[in-house]
Design an enzyme around this catalytic site. Structure first.
Site, PDB file in Angstrom:
ATOM      1  N   TYR A  69       3.846   5.625   5.409  1.00  0.00           N
ATOM      2  CA  TYR A  69       3.196   5.793   4.108  1.00  0.00           C
ATOM      3  C   TYR A  69       2.144   6.900   4.181  1.00  0.00           C
ATOM      4  CZ  TYR A  69       5.312   1.204   3.123  1.00  0.00           C
ATOM      5  OH  TYR A  69       6.195   0.160   2.956  1.00  0.00           O
ATOM      6  N   THR A  92       0.811  -1.232   0.000  1.00  0.00           N
ATOM      7  CA  THR A  92       0.000   0.000   0.000  1.00  0.00           C
ATOM      8  C   THR A  92       0.839   1.274   0.000  1.00  0.00           C
ATOM      9  OG1 THR A  92      -0.143   0.090   2.419  1.00  0.00           O
ATOM     10  CG2 THR A  92      -1.880  -1.152   1.260  1.00  0.00           C
TER      11      THR A  92
HETATM   12  P1  NAP Z   1       5.478  -3.020  -6.672  1.00  0.00           P
HETATM   13  O1  NAP Z   1       4.369  -3.612  -5.907  1.00  0.00           O
HETATM   14  O2  NAP Z   1       6.513  -3.931  -7.199  1.00  0.00           O
HETATM   15  O3  NAP Z   1       4.915  -2.156  -7.874  1.00  0.00           O
HETATM   16  C1  NAP Z   1       3.825  -1.285  -7.719  1.00  0.00           C
HETATM   17  C2  NAP Z   1       3.547  -0.641  -9.080  1.00  0.00           C
HETATM   18  O4  NAP Z   1       3.272  -1.665 -10.046  1.00  0.00           O
HETATM   19  C3  NAP Z   1       2.328   0.270  -9.067  1.00  0.00           C
HETATM   20  O5  NAP Z   1       2.631   1.366  -9.926  1.00  0.00           O
HETATM   21  C4  NAP Z   1       1.225  -0.584  -9.677  1.00  0.00           C
HETATM   22  O6  NAP Z   1       0.289   0.172 -10.403  1.00  0.00           O
HETATM   23  C5  NAP Z   1       2.003  -1.441 -10.637  1.00  0.00           C
HETATM   24  N1  NAP Z   1       1.377  -2.752 -10.838  1.00  0.00           N
HETATM   25  C6  NAP Z   1       0.929  -3.619  -9.893  1.00  0.00           C
HETATM   26  N2  NAP Z   1       0.450  -4.735 -10.465  1.00  0.00           N
HETATM   27  C7  NAP Z   1       0.602  -4.566 -11.806  1.00  0.00           C
HETATM   28  C8  NAP Z   1       0.296  -5.360 -12.934  1.00  0.00           C
HETATM   29  N3  NAP Z   1      -0.248  -6.566 -12.792  1.00  0.00           N
HETATM   30  N4  NAP Z   1       0.584  -4.849 -14.175  1.00  0.00           N
HETATM   31  C9  NAP Z   1       1.154  -3.631 -14.327  1.00  0.00           C
HETATM   32  N5  NAP Z   1       1.479  -2.847 -13.298  1.00  0.00           N
HETATM   33  C10 NAP Z   1       1.192  -3.301 -12.040  1.00  0.00           C
HETATM   34  O7  NAP Z   1       6.244  -1.902  -5.829  1.00  0.00           O
HETATM   35  P2  NAP Z   1       6.118  -1.282  -4.365  1.00  0.00           P
HETATM   36  O8  NAP Z   1       4.813  -0.618  -4.166  1.00  0.00           O
HETATM   37  O9  NAP Z   1       7.365  -0.519  -4.184  1.00  0.00           O
HETATM   38  O10 NAP Z   1       6.252  -2.560  -3.393  1.00  0.00           O
HETATM   39  C11 NAP Z   1       5.145  -3.298  -2.915  1.00  0.00           C
HETATM   40  C12 NAP Z   1       4.865  -3.000  -1.465  1.00  0.00           C
HETATM   41  O11 NAP Z   1       5.967  -3.357  -0.648  1.00  0.00           O
HETATM   42  C13 NAP Z   1       4.661  -1.513  -1.144  1.00  0.00           C
HETATM   43  O12 NAP Z   1       3.432  -1.026  -1.616  1.00  0.00           O
HETATM   44  C14 NAP Z   1       4.849  -1.527   0.342  1.00  0.00           C
HETATM   45  O13 NAP Z   1       3.686  -1.998   0.987  1.00  0.00           O
HETATM   46  C15 NAP Z   1       6.008  -2.504   0.482  1.00  0.00           C
HETATM   47  N6  NAP Z   1       7.329  -1.829   0.518  1.00  0.00           N
HETATM   48  C16 NAP Z   1       8.089  -1.969   1.644  1.00  0.00           C
HETATM   49  C17 NAP Z   1       9.335  -1.344   1.733  1.00  0.00           C
HETATM   50  C18 NAP Z   1      10.162  -1.498   2.983  1.00  0.00           C
HETATM   51  O14 NAP Z   1      11.161  -0.786   3.145  1.00  0.00           O
HETATM   52  N7  NAP Z   1       9.791  -2.401   3.867  1.00  0.00           N
HETATM   53  C19 NAP Z   1       9.832  -0.588   0.642  1.00  0.00           C
HETATM   54  C20 NAP Z   1       9.052  -0.490  -0.495  1.00  0.00           C
HETATM   55  C21 NAP Z   1       7.823  -1.127  -0.558  1.00  0.00           C
HETATM   56  P3  NAP Z   1      -1.186   0.526  -9.859  1.00  0.00           P
HETATM   57  O15 NAP Z   1      -1.050   0.907  -8.428  1.00  0.00           O
HETATM   58  O16 NAP Z   1      -1.618   1.623 -10.752  1.00  0.00           O
HETATM   59  O17 NAP Z   1      -2.058  -0.695 -10.016  1.00  0.00           O
END
Ligand code: NAP
Length: 280
Positions: free
Chosen positions: A52, A20
């Site tokens: 966030y 999220t």
């Molecule tokens: P991600 O989930 O790898 O990528 C998210 C992006 O990909 C968004 O722009 C989303 O678009 C798009 N997307 C998702 N599914 C898709 C699909 N099937 N086809 C095309 N595009 C798609 O990256 P992230 O948000 O960085 O990582 C995931 C989660 O991990 C975060 O949201 C957070 O909860 C957590 N996180 C934790 C840390 C930490 O330090 N612990 C750091 C970074 C992230 P839409 O939203 O437009 O659908």
């Protein structure tokens, strides 16, 4: 949705969850509808953090899970700057208010900061005794940090780390450590940061496209499924569109062969072991 035992909690948790980060910037109705659609499809592990949107992501999650709290494996994180013995407690209580719930299923230290780990772990223990968190874990911890926190409080439930096809550093030491200590490894940014991994403009993306075509799947589904080939791994892609959520959910059903995994390995190598753990 396939479930696995979540590290030391031994609770059955969906292999595919929902991130999220920055979801509060999406159209609110779309974001909530996407999270709810994910819950309908069994993507019940929802990951958020006080960081966030300064609580806005947690508040949006509260709306999405309203009336469905018991279906969710809810995770939030304390910022390192709040991770003292006292402030960890108040940060958690604020997250609970934001999320409209009385408990977190797992509460993580977002990354290691200046407070001694013993302080944060003591606060986690107190929150656990009060029933405000059911388990605790860490994020962005390298092996030496994992050893240190385990010596203080026993192994964490999970370590949430950067892991995608273009960034496989954790496979060198962190993943083997987590596997041997029964710690869940939660892959963040599992889709990577570059669309070029999927668009056919690179050799790697063409390899993914070929494998995907053989399985009637999409390249992103193949990429997510590849990360799940290890038995202790979970992924938490963030998606604010229902189409994306459906695509990600279906990734869990793609049955990659050994030959597929070898081809992905050849196209997206692990690279050398880095000196420090990469963070997103
Ligand atoms: P991600 O989930 O790898 O990528 C998210 C992006 O990909 C968004 O722009 C989303 O678009 C798009 N997307 C998702 N599914 C898709 C699909 N099937 N086809 C095309 N595009 C798609 O990256 P992230 O948000 O960085 O990582 C995931 C989660 O991990 C975060 O949201 C957070 O909860 C957590 N996180 C934790 C840390 C930490 O330090 N612990 C750091 C970074 C992230 P839409 O939203 O437009 O659908």
């Amino acid at each position: 949705m396939q479930q696995r035992s979540f590290g030391t909690t031994q609770r059955a948790v969906a292999v595919m969850g929902q991130g999220t980060w920055q979801i509060e910037k999406d159209r609110k109705a779309d974001a909530i509808a996407a999270l709810r659609a994910g819950l309908d499809l069994g993507l019940t592990h929802i990951d958020t953090a006080e960081m966030y949107g300064d609580g806005a992501s947690e508040r949006l999650v509260a709306e999405a899970i309203s009336g469905r709290r018991d279906d969710v494996f809810l995770v939030s994180k304390v910022l390192p700057s709040n991770a003292s013995a006292r402030r960890t407690i108040s940060a958690c209580e604020q997250s609970l208010r934001n999320l409209g719930t009385d408990r977190l299923d797992c509460y993580l230290l977002h990354w290691r900061g200046r407070y001694p780990l013993a302080e944060t772990v003591a606060a986690f223990g107190s929150l656990q005794r009060d029933g405000k968190i059911l388990s605790w874990g860490v994020s962005n911890f390298d092996v030496d940090d994992l050893e240190e926190v385990t010596a203080i409080g026993g192994p964490p439930a999970c370590n949430q780390v950067l892991y995608h096809l273009g960034e496989r550093a954790i496979e060198h030491a962190v993943l083997p450590w987590c596997e041997s200590h029964g710690v869940a490894l939660v892959a963040y940014t599992p889709l990577g940061k570059s669309a070029a991994m999927y668009d056919g403009t690179s050799a790697g993306s063409r390899a993914l496209q070929q494998i995907a075509a053989r399985h009637g799947a999409t390249p992103r589904q193949v990429a997510l499924r590849f990360l799940l080939r290890h038995p202790g791994v979970f992924v938490i892609p963030k998606a604010a569109s229902i189409a994306h959520v459906r695509e990600n959910a279906a990734a869990a059903d793609v049955a990659l062969t050994d030959a597929d995994c070898a081809a992905i390995d050849a196209a997206f190598g692990r690279g050398a072991e880095p000196h420090s753990l990469p963070m997103g």
